[in-house]
Design an enzyme around this catalytic site. Structure first.
Site, PDB file in Angstrom:
ATOM      1  N   ARG A   1      -0.834  10.529  -1.432  1.00 54.76           N
ATOM      2  CA  ARG A   1      -0.685   9.197  -2.006  1.00 54.76           C
ATOM      3  C   ARG A   1      -1.168   9.099  -3.458  1.00 54.76           C
ATOM      4  NH1 ARG A   1       1.940   9.638   1.688  1.00 54.76           N
ATOM      5  NH2 ARG A   1       2.004   8.411   3.593  1.00 54.76           N
TER       6      ARG A   1
ATOM      7  N   SER B   1      -0.359  -1.444   4.162  1.00 55.10           N
ATOM      8  CA  SER B   1      -1.693  -0.972   4.533  1.00 55.10           C
ATOM      9  C   SER B   1      -2.693  -1.315   3.436  1.00 55.10           C
ATOM     10  CB  SER B   1      -1.684   0.534   4.769  1.00 55.10           C
ATOM     11  OG  SER B   1      -0.863   0.856   5.869  1.00 55.10           O
TER      12      SER B   1
ATOM     13  N   GLU C   1      -6.382   0.795  -0.470  1.00 55.98           N
ATOM     14  CA  GLU C   1      -5.129   1.327  -0.980  1.00 55.98           C
ATOM     15  C   GLU C   1      -4.460   0.275  -1.848  1.00 55.98           C
ATOM     16  OE1 GLU C   1      -0.903   2.800   0.925  1.00 55.98           O
ATOM     17  OE2 GLU C   1      -2.759   3.509   1.836  1.00 55.98           O
TER      18      GLU C   1
END
Length: 328
Positions: A200, A251, A321
């Site tokens: 990510r 998320s 995130e």
């Protein structure tokens, strides 16, 4: 001028000592034409409609370029007026302060173009193309490689920056190269290896370059019925396990190495916990949803509360995130 990456879809160029005051303090919105383009800069634009959370204050100035020339002109304008610049893509994975953003916000979601090469399987696509729509179009053509991305609520540019992924697939597996624009107006093409991908993230986070387009290697020639079936299964899984019926950013926290963030939050007893109109989703505890009328501060406060409670019980500090921009 430097850039601090605020999310896959947001990056903030700074480095100026002051922001030149170019607008008065009246409530009236104004427009400024960019020379040599049909693009206009608008003042005092609400950013709530540009984020998947549907929250966020106004941009001091906002522009929505539809081609590379207009994008470059926007940067030139900001530099000549000593304005900090924030790049906003799909507005997912993002929480903008109720106070808004000073300087110039450049919305890149209208930078759209696609070129399919059926001989090589190469797809070159502009940064503003939505990932879900691209996944469906490829499936209908019988091109394999992006079936996993049908539920990713973002644009190509943001996906390239953050190495977006789902269902065991990710962008770095299919990316060939990305064209990036530096704050000084320089264009360059970087290979997958040069982007330094890991989970990510990429080297573009925290750098003074933004993605303008990307080239992917897909696998054409498959049966469209089969590719569509896989894509539909992935979409159904996302819809059945995640709360897409309410505004969210996806998320909220990265998964620690020990346990999934959602499991930790659920075991802490926070499913359904609410602050104002922001709620830990009943369907998936790693989602915070806007139940209608939430403020950015409601969401921000809930994020901090989750971190505190999970750390108190598990001695694990969850890393967001979702990227937060502005003053909270």
């Amino acid at each position: 001028m430097t850039i601090s990456r605020a999310s896959a879809n947001v990056c903030t160029f700074s480095g100026f000592n002051t922001t030149k005051q170019i607008l008065d303090n009246s409530d009236q919105s104004k427009e400024i034409s960019l020379i040599g383009t049909d693009c206009k800069i608008r003042s005092k634009v609400s950013l709530a409609g540009y984020t998947s959370y549907r929250v966020g204050g106004p941009a001091q100035l906002c522009v929505t370029p539809r081609n590379l020339e207009a994008l470059q002109a926007s940067f030139k304008y900001a530099k000549s007026h000593q304005l900090p610049v924030t790049i906003l893509g799909a507005g997912s994975n993002l929480l903008i302060s109720d106070c808004g953003i000073s300087g110039l916000v450049i919305v890149t979601r209208h930078l759209r173009s696609k070129h399919f090469d059926p001989t090589t399987g190469l797809l070159t696509v502009a940064a503003g193309e939505p990932i879900p729509g691209l996944a469906w179009e490829l499936a209908e053509r019988g091109w394999q490689g992006l079936e996993w991305a049908v539920g990713i609520p973002g644009t190509v540019g943001g996906a390239v920056v953050m190495n977006a992924g789902a269902h065991g697939g990710c962008i770095s597996e299919i990316l060939v190269s990305a064209q990036v624009l530096s704050s000084d107006g320089t264009l360059e093409t970087l290979s997958r290896e040069q982007l330094g991908y890991s989970y990510r993230t990429s080297i573009l986070q925290g750098k003074d370059r933004i993605v303008t387009q990307a080239t992917f290697q897909l696998q054409p020639g498959a049966d469209p019925v089969e590719v569509l079936a896989t894509t539909k299964r992935n979409k159904h899984h996302r819809l059945s396990t995640q709360p897409y019926h309410l505004p969210s950013c996806g998320s909220v926290f990265r998964n620690p190495t020990t346990h999934a963030a959602g499991w930790l939050i659920e075991q802490t007893g926070l499913k359904g916990y609410q602050i104002g109109k922001a709620q830990v989703a009943e369907r998936h505890a790693n989602f915070i949803v806007n139940c209608g009328g939430a403020s950015a501060y409601d969401i921000f406060t809930l994020i901090r509360h989750i971190q505190e409670e999970v750390q108190r019980r598990w001695s694990i500090l969850l890393e967001p995130e979702v990227k937060m921009i502005g003053e909270f």
